[in-house]
Design an enzyme around this catalytic site. Sequence first.
Site, mmCIF file in Angstrom:
data_model
loop_
_atom_site.group_PDB
_atom_site.id
_atom_site.type_symbol
_atom_site.label_atom_id
_atom_site.label_comp_id
_atom_site.label_asym_id
_atom_site.label_seq_id
_atom_site.Cartn_x
_atom_site.Cartn_y
_atom_site.Cartn_z
ATOM 1 N N ARG A 42 -33.307 -7.136 25.394
ATOM 2 C CA ARG A 42 -34.324 -6.217 25.032
ATOM 3 C C ARG A 42 -34.296 -6.763 23.810
ATOM 4 O O ARG A 42 -35.481 -6.348 23.361
ATOM 5 C CB ARG A 42 -33.499 -4.768 25.535
ATOM 6 C CG ARG A 42 -33.186 -4.501 27.085
ATOM 7 C CD ARG A 42 -33.146 -3.327 27.747
ATOM 8 N NE ARG A 42 -32.875 -1.836 26.840
ATOM 9 C CZ ARG A 42 -32.321 -0.831 26.468
ATOM 10 N NH1 ARG A 42 -30.957 -1.216 26.643
ATOM 11 N NH2 ARG A 42 -33.008 0.256 25.281
ATOM 12 N N ARG B 228 -24.537 4.975 23.631
ATOM 13 C CA ARG B 228 -24.833 5.766 24.955
ATOM 14 C C ARG B 228 -24.938 5.368 26.552
ATOM 15 O O ARG B 228 -24.692 6.492 27.060
ATOM 16 C CB ARG B 228 -27.152 5.493 24.692
ATOM 17 C CG ARG B 228 -27.371 6.023 25.245
ATOM 18 C CD ARG B 228 -29.113 6.269 25.430
ATOM 19 N NE ARG B 228 -29.759 4.709 25.724
ATOM 20 C CZ ARG B 228 -30.573 4.046 24.768
ATOM 21 N NH1 ARG B 228 -31.610 4.770 24.783
ATOM 22 N NH2 ARG B 228 -31.378 3.102 25.564
ATOM 23 N N LYS C 58 -36.188 5.959 18.748
ATOM 24 C CA LYS C 58 -37.434 6.884 19.216
ATOM 25 C C LYS C 58 -37.465 8.186 20.167
ATOM 26 O O LYS C 58 -38.302 9.119 19.701
ATOM 27 C CB LYS C 58 -38.104 5.606 19.709
ATOM 28 C CG LYS C 58 -37.775 4.739 19.165
ATOM 29 C CD LYS C 58 -39.109 3.538 19.699
ATOM 30 C CE LYS C 58 -38.556 2.963 21.065
ATOM 31 N NZ LYS C 58 -37.254 1.944 21.295
ATOM 32 N N ARG D 126 -27.377 4.630 31.169
ATOM 33 C CA ARG D 126 -28.576 3.861 31.494
ATOM 34 C C ARG D 126 -27.663 2.603 31.801
ATOM 35 O O ARG D 126 -27.217 2.048 31.239
ATOM 36 C CB ARG D 126 -29.055 3.480 29.912
ATOM 37 C CG ARG D 126 -30.643 4.919 30.541
ATOM 38 C CD ARG D 126 -31.334 4.851 28.893
ATOM 39 N NE ARG D 126 -31.901 2.994 29.045
ATOM 40 C CZ ARG D 126 -33.322 3.833 28.279
ATOM 41 N NH1 ARG D 126 -33.618 4.476 27.968
ATOM 42 N NH2 ARG D 126 -33.584 1.783 27.601
ATOM 43 N N ARG E 73 -46.212 -2.162 23.301
ATOM 44 C CA ARG E 73 -45.065 -2.918 23.856
ATOM 45 C C ARG E 73 -45.630 -4.624 22.845
ATOM 46 O O ARG E 73 -44.437 -5.468 22.345
ATOM 47 C CB ARG E 73 -44.135 -2.961 24.069
ATOM 48 C CG ARG E 73 -42.577 -1.782 23.880
ATOM 49 C CD ARG E 73 -41.940 -2.089 25.348
ATOM 50 N NE ARG E 73 -40.821 -1.798 24.947
ATOM 51 C CZ ARG E 73 -40.214 -0.440 25.228
ATOM 52 N NH1 ARG E 73 -40.681 0.981 25.463
ATOM 53 N NH2 ARG E 73 -38.342 -0.389 24.739
HETATM 54 P P1 AMP Z 1 -37.466 2.771 27.014
HETATM 55 O O1 AMP Z 1 -37.113 3.612 27.778
HETATM 56 O O2 AMP Z 1 -38.308 2.865 26.013
HETATM 57 O O3 AMP Z 1 -36.219 1.615 25.996
HETATM 58 O O4 AMP Z 1 -37.999 1.725 27.885
HETATM 59 C C1 AMP Z 1 -37.214 1.227 29.246
HETATM 60 C C2 AMP Z 1 -37.357 -0.068 29.361
HETATM 61 O O5 AMP Z 1 -38.590 0.081 30.556
HETATM 62 C C3 AMP Z 1 -37.691 -1.625 28.659
HETATM 63 O O6 AMP Z 1 -37.108 -1.913 28.785
HETATM 64 C C4 AMP Z 1 -39.110 -1.695 29.542
HETATM 65 O O7 AMP Z 1 -37.922 -3.005 30.916
HETATM 66 C C5 AMP Z 1 -39.892 -0.592 29.997
HETATM 67 N N1 AMP Z 1 -40.937 -0.207 29.443
HETATM 68 C C6 AMP Z 1 -40.951 1.100 28.990
HETATM 69 N N2 AMP Z 1 -42.645 1.334 28.256
HETATM 70 C C7 AMP Z 1 -42.874 -0.456 27.693
HETATM 71 C C8 AMP Z 1 -43.637 -1.212 27.772
HETATM 72 N N3 AMP Z 1 -45.287 -0.437 27.009
HETATM 73 N N4 AMP Z 1 -44.417 -2.582 28.261
HETATM 74 C C9 AMP Z 1 -43.376 -3.197 29.239
HETATM 75 N N5 AMP Z 1 -42.221 -2.823 29.895
HETATM 76 C C10 AMP Z 1 -41.785 -1.426 29.148
#
Ligand code: AMP
Length: 188
Positions: free
Chosen positions: A143, A126, A14, A132, A87
């Site tokens: 996740r 990654r 993404k 990360r 989400r």
């Molecule tokens: P990402 O970088 O999009 O993979 O997001 C990393 C982490 O941030 C996720 O595993 C969640 O813990 C949190 N997170 C990001 N966006 C959301 C969202 N819209 N709702 C809830 N948690 C989020």
Amino acid sequence: MRVFLIIGPPGAGKGTQARLLVAKYGWGYLATGDLLRSEIQQGTPLGQQIRALVENGKLVPDELMIDLVTKYLGDSQATYLLDGFPRTLGQAEALEAFLRNRQGEIAGVFVLEVPERELIQRLMTRRQTEGRVDDSLETIHTRLQEYYAKTAPLISHYSAQGKLHRIVGTGSIEEVQNRLENALAHYV
Ligand code: AMP
């Protein structure tokens, strides 16, 4: 305000694809994961509150996310690409209400589809390159579970609205970008 969404499981690409699209079309870009990681890194009160959730691969509560995103978008008239939000169905409904109040709309939703085995491989790679903390095998499984249980229902939600574009997320970055651009052709 016009909004495009990019959704998909962790490791679907993404962020990579979204950054290429916003560079090409000049849209605003909001990646909620990036925003949360920066809050954590800066040690803000919000960052301290959410740190354990994010590091363990759990979703942050809807109220916090909705507050964060609506404050960020404000009264902007721009076109935005949202990466990682909504989400959950609760977040999706809040975003729709927010946009309705501003004569805004969700124009299109792109879901990146990648088989689970490849997702896990990509995330493990990654972890080595980006470090990360939530890219450990155990957290990847959490996740993915969060994605299937809470985020995947958005696919039928937006499909019912006629806004969904399914994009094959395997192949090279350029191949996936081309598929996105083809799907975007009737919007831009
Ligand atoms: P990402 O970088 O999009 O993979 O997001 C990393 C982490 O941030 C996720 O595993 C969640 O813990 C949190 N997170 C990001 N966006 C959301 C969202 N819209 N709702 C809830 N948690 C989020």
